[in-house]
Write a protein that holds these residues in place. Sequence first.
Motif, PDB file in Angstrom:
ATOM      1  N   ARG A  15       0.838  -1.218   0.000  1.00 65.10           N
ATOM      2  CA  ARG A  15       0.000   0.000   0.000  1.00 65.10           C
ATOM      3  C   ARG A  15       0.864   1.256   0.000  1.00 65.10           C
ATOM      4  N   ASP A  16       1.522   1.551   1.106  1.00 66.90           N
ATOM      5  CA  ASP A  16       2.313   2.788   1.186  1.00 66.90           C
ATOM      6  C   ASP A  16       3.478   2.732   0.193  1.00 66.90           C
ATOM      7  N   GLY A  17       4.018   1.521   0.023  1.00 65.37           N
ATOM      8  CA  GLY A  17       5.149   1.348  -0.897  1.00 65.37           C
ATOM      9  C   GLY A  17       4.771   1.629  -2.337  1.00 65.37           C
ATOM     10  N   LEU A  18       3.638   1.110  -2.754  1.00 68.05           N
ATOM     11  CA  LEU A  18       3.293   1.188  -4.185  1.00 68.05           C
ATOM     12  C   LEU A  18       2.460   2.417  -4.545  1.00 68.05           C
ATOM     13  N   LYS A  30       0.951  -7.167  -7.972  1.00 67.74           N
ATOM     14  CA  LYS A  30       0.606  -6.754  -6.601  1.00 67.74           C
ATOM     15  C   LYS A  30       0.187  -7.979  -5.785  1.00 67.74           C
ATOM     16  N   ILE A  31      -0.601  -8.827  -6.406  1.00 67.03           N
ATOM     17  CA  ILE A  31      -1.047 -10.046  -5.715  1.00 67.03           C
ATOM     18  C   ILE A  31       0.159 -10.942  -5.406  1.00 67.03           C
ATOM     19  N   ALA A  47      -2.707  -4.459   2.504  1.00 65.93           N
ATOM     20  CA  ALA A  47      -2.787  -4.984   1.146  1.00 65.93           C
ATOM     21  C   ALA A  47      -2.988  -3.907   0.085  1.00 65.93           C
ATOM     22  N   THR A  48      -3.823  -2.918   0.371  1.00 64.20           N
ATOM     23  CA  THR A  48      -4.158  -1.928  -0.651  1.00 64.20           C
ATOM     24  C   THR A  48      -4.970  -0.809   0.003  1.00 64.20           C
ATOM     25  N   SER A  49      -5.638  -0.017  -0.816  1.00 62.05           N
ATOM     26  CA  SER A  49      -6.292   1.176  -0.330  1.00 62.05           C
ATOM     27  C   SER A  49      -7.588   1.421  -1.097  1.00 62.05           C
ATOM     28  N   PHE A  50      -8.684   1.543  -0.353  1.00 61.99           N
ATOM     29  CA  PHE A  50      -9.969   1.826  -0.994  1.00 61.99           C
ATOM     30  C   PHE A  50     -10.260   3.322  -0.917  1.00 61.99           C
ATOM     31  N   VAL A  51      -9.278   4.107  -1.380  1.00 65.67           N
ATOM     32  CA  VAL A  51      -9.457   5.559  -1.472  1.00 65.67           C
ATOM     33  C   VAL A  51     -10.013   5.876  -2.855  1.00 65.67           C
ATOM     34  N   VAL A  79      -6.673  -2.799   5.011  1.00 63.35           N
ATOM     35  CA  VAL A  79      -6.690  -1.909   3.842  1.00 63.35           C
ATOM     36  C   VAL A  79      -7.039  -0.498   4.307  1.00 63.35           C
ATOM     37  N   LEU A  80      -6.556   0.503   3.582  1.00 62.75           N
ATOM     38  CA  LEU A  80      -6.882   1.891   3.934  1.00 62.75           C
ATOM     39  C   LEU A  80      -8.300   2.228   3.477  1.00 62.75           C
ATOM     40  N   VAL A  81      -9.028   2.916   4.340  1.00 69.36           N
ATOM     41  CA  VAL A  81     -10.396   3.344   4.034  1.00 69.36           C
ATOM     42  C   VAL A  81     -10.543   4.795   4.498  1.00 69.36           C
ATOM     43  N   PRO A  82     -10.923   5.724   3.585  1.00 65.38           N
ATOM     44  CA  PRO A  82     -11.021   7.122   4.006  1.00 65.38           C
ATOM     45  C   PRO A  82     -12.425   7.548   4.425  1.00 65.38           C
ATOM     46  N   ASN A  83     -13.439   6.764   4.027  1.00 63.00           N
ATOM     47  CA  ASN A  83     -14.828   7.213   4.229  1.00 63.00           C
ATOM     48  C   ASN A  83     -15.769   6.009   4.078  1.00 63.00           C
TER      49      ASN A  83
END
Length: 299
Positions: A15-18, A30-31, A47-51, A79-83
């Motif tokens: 996530r932060d890396g890519l 990525k997988i 794993a990833t980001s749902f932004v 996973v990242l979630v902003p909202n």
Amino acid sequence: MSMPALVRIVEVGPRDGLQNEKTTIATADKIALIDRLSGTGLRSIEATSFVSPKWVPQLADAAEVYSGIHKRPGVSYPVLVPNEQGYGRARAVGVEEIAVFTAASEAFNQRNINATIDESLARFTPVMERAKADGVKVRGYVSTVLGCPYQGEVPLTDVVRVAKALHAMGCYEVSLGDTIGVGTPGKARAMLKAVASEVPMSSLAVHFHDTYGQALSNILACLEEGVAVIDSAVSGTGGCPYAKGASGNVASEDVVYMLHGLGIGTGIDLDGLAETGRWLAALLGRETGSKAGKALLST
Ligand code: HMG
Ligand code: MG
């Protein structure tokens, strides 16, 4: 406070890396990265980001990535979630742990998530409620804890206030992020101590970027204060597209090498991690950003 006997590494490379990589990385790669990482003994892999894909196009394939990874028993894949919109997308593919994120700096928050600190916390309230009802674990991030690219100094009182608010709203762990890597060990220690006076140390993690080569020293200072969770990225990839000057995360291989040298357990196969770092660096067409990784592979 003595150093912990065991440390949990939260691998944030996928996530932060890519997220800051300019060339689009194939979903299958990525997988493959996440599956390689989970084979090294890591127990937490972001794993990833749902932004919004408009804001971070590199991670627009979050649903495909999350659906495609092999979910190893005992491994968490936050996973990242902003909202709420991000929460809905994440839950639609079965996500069981999320991370919400805000900052101690108003100026950075405006650029990164288009909200004030208080607006961001208000956005998280319905997300936290849904997560609680769904049995989803929530981690929290506070960015710019040791400096902001737009506002400069960040008062410790702001860092403490935001960390405390995230913990109070139900984050089981709060990660303190030196987003642009400007911290030095004395400041990192003072920041952690200040937060730990309001949030239990067992609920805190540290997240360093290595812009000025201070990340390992900062981590050592924080270990001495008793922190037992460290975020890092394999091969030292990373940076935030909305933080001018942010460079790579501290490399996971370097952190694990240091921890094992200190007699601190991680459960991670360092050689396997170094091999994954080399594989990722080749994929990205550059040398690994991990000194330990490079040394281990050349011996
Ligand atoms: P906004 O533009 O204010 O949001 O962005 P909005 O609600 O007005 O929505 C605008 C558009 O985005 C709409 O689409 C929404 O549907 C869509 P349109 O009607 O224009 O077609 N949208 C979404 N689409 C998919 N998923 C969603 C989503 N939300 C809205 N979740 C927002 C606000 C928060 C969405 C945006 O600013 C954003 O996504 N920012 C993310 C920035 C980011 O990911 N930065 C990097 C991560 S933070 C970091 O790296 C630091 C850390 O590592 C720790 C450290 O180092 O310190 C964690
Ligand atoms: Mg970061």
